[in-house]
Design a protein around this motif. Structure first.
Motif, PDB file in Angstrom:
ATOM      1  N   GLU A  88      34.532  52.455  36.365  1.00 33.63           N
ATOM      2  CA  GLU A  88      35.112  53.245  35.218  1.00 33.63           C
ATOM      3  C   GLU A  88      36.393  52.347  34.686  1.00 33.63           C
ATOM      4  N   GLN A  89      37.064  51.804  35.583  1.00 38.39           N
ATOM      5  CA  GLN A  89      38.127  50.889  35.164  1.00 38.39           C
ATOM      6  C   GLN A  89      37.863  49.618  34.402  1.00 38.39           C
ATOM      7  N   THR A  90      36.667  49.213  34.795  1.00 33.90           N
ATOM      8  CA  THR A  90      36.205  48.063  33.895  1.00 33.90           C
ATOM      9  C   THR A  90      35.690  48.511  32.773  1.00 33.90           C
ATOM     10  N   ALA A  91      35.010  49.556  32.421  1.00 35.82           N
ATOM     11  CA  ALA A  91      34.709  50.281  31.320  1.00 35.82           C
ATOM     12  C   ALA A  91      35.974  50.491  30.432  1.00 35.82           C
ATOM     13  N   ARG A  92      36.717  51.070  30.987  1.00 31.51           N
ATOM     14  CA  ARG A  92      37.970  51.471  29.977  1.00 31.51           C
ATOM     15  C   ARG A  92      38.858  49.921  29.571  1.00 31.51           C
ATOM     16  N   CYS A 104      18.215  47.670  43.588  1.00 27.12           N
ATOM     17  CA  CYS A 104      19.516  47.173  43.005  1.00 27.12           C
ATOM     18  C   CYS A 104      20.129  48.497  42.347  1.00 27.12           C
ATOM     19  N   CYS A 105      21.368  48.307  41.846  1.00 28.31           N
ATOM     20  CA  CYS A 105      22.074  49.440  41.259  1.00 28.31           C
ATOM     21  C   CYS A 105      23.168  48.807  40.556  1.00 28.31           C
ATOM     22  N   GLY A 106      23.648  49.727  39.629  1.00 25.09           N
ATOM     23  CA  GLY A 106      24.875  49.131  38.821  1.00 25.09           C
ATOM     24  C   GLY A 106      25.275  50.090  37.548  1.00 25.09           C
ATOM     25  N   ALA A 107      26.293  49.987  36.897  1.00 25.49           N
ATOM     26  CA  ALA A 107      26.862  50.907  35.938  1.00 25.49           C
ATOM     27  C   ALA A 107      26.498  50.505  34.636  1.00 25.49           C
TER      28      ALA A 107
END
Lengths: 170, 89
Positions: free
Chosen positions: A68-72, A24-27
């Motif tokens: 990155e957009q979700t984080a911002r 699996c992977c994710g930010a």
């Protein structure tokens, strides 16, 4: 030091177990004070390595930008990435090192025969020769101020004590 | 033109989000970037001087792999973005 709430740690392990035998992977979203990091949210992603998902993962530039957009939007930044190692320990492979970026925290969750095991965080050395293990504290409670860091706390001399003190007040 | 530096590489580029250069091609812009900030080079290029496979370079919204790669021409006002792929195993 990387601080991670128990709830978010469970989410990574669950994602890892549900993806088994694939990786699996994710930010990893949060804040970086310069001396410590705090994980405040996760952004699970699809492993795009259709040809070899049992021992490889890739996050495309498009998924990178989405993270990155979700984080911002949440007032956070992407401070790292997580992935799983099915039937392997939670330490970086040579392939991980060859493809790693500096600065990010690389959280690796080991899954053995469907069961989540160790989880560790790693940072690539500046000279790219190897990873250093990043100290990680999984707290049995939420994050300070319900998930937001006060301005000026970045150089707190004992972050763990501050978190424990906050928990006692709850 | 402007080169957008990804967060992970800003510590090696004076902590700047972007750097502006005069350059005619992507290769020239990246060469100037890595000359000014030499520590960036090992993260962007392999030992034999090729852009690493997990380093994606865009001119505005276009991936240079589908243009003329490092020979892609740039003009005033263009933005070059270095966008990571994250990979491992």
């Amino acid at each position: 030091m990387l601080y991670l709430s128990d709830e978010l740690a469970v989410r990574i392990r669950t994602h890892a177990a549900e993806s088994y035998p694939h990786e699996c992977c994710g930010a990893v979203l949060g804040s970086d004070s310069g001396s410590w990091r705090e994980v405040l949210d996760l952004f699970p992603l699809v492993n795009r390595r259709d040809d070899s998902p049992r021992n490889r993962f890739v996050i495309t530039p498009e998924d990178f930008r989405a993270a990155e957009q979700t984080a911002r939007k949440g007032g956070l930044e992407v401070i790292g990435w997580y992935h799983s190692h099915p039937d392997h320990p939670a330490r970086p492979s040579e392939y991980d090192r060859e493809h790693a970026w500096p600065w990010y925290s690389y959280v690796i969750a080991s899954v053995m025969q469907h069961l989540p095991k160790d989880m560790k965080s790693w940072r690539l050395k500046d000279d790219r020769t190897e990873f250093d293990e990043e100290e990680m504290e999984i707290t049995p409670f939420g994050t300070i101020n319900g998930g937001r860091v006060n301005a000026g706390e970045g150089d707190h001399p004992d972050r763990a004590s501050a978190l424990r003190g906050q928990a006692r007040k709850r | 033109m402007k080169v957008i530096i990804p967060t992970a590489l800003r510590p090696y580029a004076g902590k700047q989000e972007s750097v502006s250069f005069d350059a005619r091609t992507v290769g020239e812009a990246l060469s100037r970037l890595t000359t000014q900030y030499a520590e960036l080079r090992k993260h962007l290029y392999t030992d034999d001087g090729k852009i690493r496979s997990f380093v994606n370079v865009y001119v505005n919204d276009d991936d240079i792999r589908y243009l003329q790669k490092e020979n892609t021409q740039i003009k005033d006002g263009d933005t070059i973005s270095i966008v990571p792929s994250i990979a491992g195993g």
